[in-house]
Design an enzyme around this catalytic site. Structure first.
Site, PDB file in Angstrom:
ATOM      1  N   GLU A  34      -6.041 -12.375  24.533  1.00 26.40           N
ATOM      2  CA  GLU A  34      -6.871 -11.220  24.863  1.00 26.40           C
ATOM      3  C   GLU A  34      -5.927 -10.014  24.896  1.00 26.40           C
ATOM      4  OE1 GLU A  34      -8.513 -10.870  28.829  1.00 26.40           O
ATOM      5  OE2 GLU A  34      -9.950  -9.357  28.176  1.00 26.40           O
ATOM      6  N   ARG A 259       0.351 -25.462  30.378  1.00 28.49           N
ATOM      7  CA  ARG A 259       1.054 -24.191  30.285  1.00 28.49           C
ATOM      8  C   ARG A 259       2.542 -24.389  30.481  1.00 28.49           C
ATOM      9  NH1 ARG A 259      -1.185 -19.312  31.549  1.00 28.49           N
ATOM     10  NH2 ARG A 259      -3.434 -19.297  31.787  1.00 28.49           N
ATOM     11  N   LYS A 269      -0.087 -12.701  33.961  1.00 26.48           N
ATOM     12  CA  LYS A 269      -0.210 -11.305  33.565  1.00 26.48           C
ATOM     13  C   LYS A 269      -0.367 -10.428  34.807  1.00 26.48           C
ATOM     14  CE  LYS A 269      -2.067 -11.537  29.482  1.00 26.48           C
ATOM     15  NZ  LYS A 269      -3.065 -11.647  28.414  1.00 26.48           N
TER      16      LYS A 269
END
Length: 557
Positions: A34, A259, A269
């Site tokens: 994104e 992850r 983030k």
RNA sequence: UGGGGUGUAGCCAAGCGGCCUAAGGCACCGGGUUUUGAUCCCGGCAUUCGGAGGUUCGAAUCCUCCCACCCCAGCCA
């Protein structure tokens, strides 16, 4: 720079089996960030996986921006992301945007409505949450759940036309409000956002949600294997539901992996943004950041990042990789390719008293200790030189191989010197040294009975270059940093993550250094120039130190 | 206490019922080479696979139960 072989992992095993069963004629993957922030090394794992698989199986991998939430996204991020992916060294099959598919996605939504599988809900957000139930209790049906297809169609058209304000209506999939999987309790698939989109501008005021968009975009692109992280595992039934209930052009399969987590840093983030906003670091490309732009500025090579990912592998297990593994990967990549040079970070002036005032000899020095193809360079040595302050101790501990009063040490590429006197400044600190050289030790000769173990680097004083050097260390002192109560980092931060040194002395040959050459400053580490460098004022970043078993022994006890 | 996952050495990670008295990397501990206390080389580092039972001639691999940890109740992705 040998690339580590991709090796096998459970995902490649699945793909191999699919190929054996003749399920696909081409393997298609995608990397779907994104555009709401910069890429970090965790993304590198996904990039390595997706692009690596496409490359190794002769397929293709799309860089697809998952841009379905205009309030969080920005064109700045799409540019930065593409730059970072290219930097990592992968060929991008195509650049796409989920927003490219808004019209098709809208058609799929209409299809669901017509099949009686989607409805417009007028319940406010808070009510929708209440109706959803809890983890252990089933939800309840919305009063709008059984509205007619015609009414839903009309309402959805009005949503698109802008007849409603943000939050006044949503489109929901009609699945099962009692499902034990909360994602299946009539998930919202379209919401109203009167907000300009960075690509589609004001063309839309309704935007599709992730779950609806992602799988269907995969299907549109012909993605065969949609690889994502573990937290989407229980979204998979929904992913499959959308594809099964719409005339999807293909049937992609979602597979999840864990992850990447790195010790002594943060990866989310949200937390990285916090570090920037609270001024702990200078920005997304601060060399201490685990972002790809930070690592690039710090001097990490793309190959070192790829090799690092290859070495940690792909599994479904939660993991925390030690920062040392990353550091090891750059050293391994740089050692065979980095030309050597001498630089003194904390200079201590040494006068070699038995050398004439006007002495200036030229020494031919190898640019790489194991690779003659690097050639040699000339280094001048005269009466005044600089050595590292850390290489001298007034009262040395045992096994200190360097210089001390009356002691001897070899100057790298030259001869042995003996410290004959120490000069102090007004405060009583060591200001400079007077040494004499031992002529019989030239050319590497180790005279009978003399055992000089220490070898130190040095820089000739007369033609030394002044430089600023930035020493970077891990951002956090704690292996698994967590924000404090106020959401900020205080205690966990490493106060010495950046040490800026000025007045450093570089050997004269570095005047011709290029911006993109990474050097090994002997005995210190690997360094490269920072973009802050200006002619006459070089600025170097320390990429990583060399392994240092002496420092380690000291720290241990 | 609903659903979905994961557990092999300090950290990663191969392993997919017999070739496992369990690869490899990082870390660590020796030793050698070396004008970088670097690099390189050589050696050491799990009788045991979260635990307990069971199936089998044979189990890290199959079954049962238990334990621990992670994820999920955005009109975020």
């Amino acid at each position: 720079m040998t690339e580590k072989t991709a090796g096998s992992n459970f995902i490649r095993q699945i793909i191999d089996a699919d190929i054996d069963h003749g399920k696909h004629s081409e393997i298609v993957t995608r990397f779907p960030p994104e555009p709401n922030g910069y890429l970090h090394i965790g993304h590198a794992k996904s990039i390595w996986l997706n692009f690596g698989i496409a490359r190794d199986y002769g397929g293709r991998c799309t860089l697809r921006f998952d841009d379905t939430n205009p309030v969080k996204e920005d064109a700045e991020f799409v540019e930065a992301i593409e730059r970072d992916v290219r930097w990592l060294g992968y060929e991008i099959g195509a650049v796409a945007h989920a927003s490219d598919y808004f019209e098709q996605l809208h058609d799929f939504a209409l299809e669901l409505i017509d099949r009686g599988l989607a409805y417009v809900d007028s319940l406010p957000a808070e009510q929708i949450r209440e109706y959803r139930g809890t983890l252990t209790e089933p939800g309840r049906n919305s009063p709008d759940r059984d509205n007619s297809v015609e009414s839903n169609r009309e309402q959805f058209e009005r949503m698109r036309a802008g007849d409603f304000g943000d939050g006044e209506r949503v489109l929901r999939a009609k699945i099962d409000m009692a499902s034990p999987n909360i994602n299946m309790r009539d998930p919202v698939i379209y919401r109203i956002r009167h907000h300009a989109h960075q690509r589609t501008g004001d063309a839309w005021c309704i935007y599709p949600m992730y779950d609806f968009t992602h799988g269907l975009s995969d299907a549109i692109e012909g993605v065969t294997h949609s690889l994502c992280t573990l937290e989407f595992e229980d979204h998979r039934p929904l992913y499959d539901w959308f594809i099964a209930n719409v005339t999807a052009p293909s049937e992609p399969r979602q597979i999840e992996f864990s992850r990447l987590n790195l010790s002594y840093t943060v990866m989310s983030k949200r937390l990285l943004t916090r570090l920037i906003s609270s001024g702990v670091v200078d920005g997304w490309d601060d060399p201490r950041m685990p972002t790809l732009s930070g690592l690039r500025r710090r001097g990490f090579t793309p190959a070192s990042v790829r090799n690092f990912i290859a070495s940690v592998g792909i599994t479904k297990k939660d993991n925390v990789i030690d920062m040392l593994v990353l550091e090891n990967a750059v050293r391994e990549d740089l050692d065979p390719v980095a030309p050597r040079a001498m630089a003194v970070l904390k200079p201590l002036r040494v006068t070699i008293s038995n050398l004439p005032e006007d002495h200036a000899e030229s020494i031919s020095v190898a640019n790489h200790p194991k690779d003659e193809s690097f050639g040699t360079r000339e280094v001048t040595l005269s009466r005044e030189i600089f050595i590292e302050r850390d290489d001298f101790m007034l009262d040395p501990p045992k096994k200190f191989f360097r210089l001390s009063p009356g002691g001897e040490v070899r100057l790298r590429n030259a001869f042995v010197i003996r410290c004959v006197s120490v000069e102090n400044d007004a405060d009583g600190n060591v200001a400079s040294l007077v040494c004499e050289y031992l002529p019989e030790t030239r050319n590497g000769v180790q005279p009978e009975g003399r055992k000089v173990k220490g070898i130190i680097h040095w820089v000739n004083a007369a033609d030394a270059l002044d430089a600023e050097v930035r020493l970077y260390d891990r951002l956090f002192r704690e292996a698994n940093p967590r924000p404090d109560q106020d959401g900020e980092f205080h205690e966990a931060l490493n106060p010495d993550s950046l040490v800026t040194l000025t007045g450093c002395k570089l050997e004269a040959s570095l005047a011709a250094a290029s911006m993109d050459t990474r050097y090994q400053f002997e005995r210190l580490g690997y360094f490269c120039q920072d973009p802050d460098s200006i002619p006459g004022h070089p600025v170097y970043n320390r990429i990583v130190t060399l392994r240092d078993s002496w420092a380690k022994a000291g720290a241990a006890g």
